[in-house]
Write a protein that holds these residues in place. Structure first.
Motif, mmCIF file in Angstrom:
data_model
loop_
_atom_site.group_PDB
_atom_site.id
_atom_site.type_symbol
_atom_site.label_atom_id
_atom_site.label_comp_id
_atom_site.label_asym_id
_atom_site.label_seq_id
_atom_site.Cartn_x
_atom_site.Cartn_y
_atom_site.Cartn_z
ATOM 1 N N ILE A 133 10.300 -0.589 9.124
ATOM 2 C CA ILE A 133 10.278 -0.060 7.763
ATOM 3 C C ILE A 133 8.854 0.400 7.491
ATOM 4 C CG2 ILE A 133 10.580 -0.556 5.313
ATOM 5 C CD1 ILE A 133 12.476 -2.849 6.132
ATOM 6 N N PRO A 134 8.635 1.687 7.295
ATOM 7 C CA PRO A 134 7.277 2.175 7.031
ATOM 8 C C PRO A 134 6.728 1.618 5.713
ATOM 9 C CG PRO A 134 8.791 4.004 7.491
ATOM 10 C CD PRO A 134 9.623 2.765 7.334
ATOM 11 N N ALA A 135 5.437 1.368 5.684
ATOM 12 C CA ALA A 135 4.789 0.846 4.471
ATOM 13 C C ALA A 135 5.059 1.733 3.267
ATOM 14 C CB ALA A 135 3.287 0.678 4.706
ATOM 15 N N GLY A 136 5.197 3.032 3.489
ATOM 16 C CA GLY A 136 5.471 3.963 2.407
ATOM 17 C C GLY A 136 6.860 3.810 1.796
ATOM 18 N N GLN A 137 7.717 3.022 2.434
ATOM 19 C CA GLN A 137 9.060 2.783 1.903
ATOM 20 C C GLN A 137 9.167 1.400 1.258
ATOM 21 O OE1 GLN A 137 11.382 4.224 5.553
ATOM 22 N NE2 GLN A 137 12.787 4.496 3.838
#
Length: 132
Positions: free
Chosen positions: A68-72
């Protein structure tokens, strides 16, 4: 009761997310299936436990292991009330870039962000010494 319901396991598997109930476990993990596909990590505070800087780092590491990307990621600490002792005691510990929500004011949220270009308090006080 159950720390993770069977229905949740099925949904999380579809999202490619795995939670070990013996390790890191936020109070709730919500998925907003809108265009950004945002995962909300929620901690409910009754006596302690807001999303602090340390807790946020741990949760970001967990998310990275889940791909899960930090931006999500979005982080929310839920309190009973701004007037309740846990909020008065722990609001100061909220991590930068997180939200707070209060059950007795469900239509509002507090966002805690750094102001770009702002100087730390120690620097501000040296720039503007008091005239004693």
């Amino acid at each position: 009761g159950e720390k993770q319901a069977y229905v949740d396991e099925q949904r999380m598997r579809k999202l490619g997310v795995s939670i070990s109930v013996s390790q890191l476990l936020p109070d709730a993990l919500l998925f907003d299936g809108g265009p950004a596909g945002l995962f909300w990590v929620v901690e409910a505070v009754h006596t302690d436990g807001p999303i602090t800087e340390t807790r946020k780092v741990e949760l970001v590491k967990w998310a990275a292991a889940q791909r899960i990307p930090a931006g999500q990621l979005a982080f929310l600490t839920a309190f009973e009330s701004r007037n309740a002792a846990p909020a008065r005691r722990r609001l100061k510990d909220l991590a930068v870039g997180t939200f707070a929500w209060f059950r007795d004011e469900p239509g509002n949220e507090l966002r805690w962000d750094a102001i770009e270009g702002s100087a730390p308090l120690a620097t501000v006080s040296t720039l503007h010494p008091r005239a004693d």
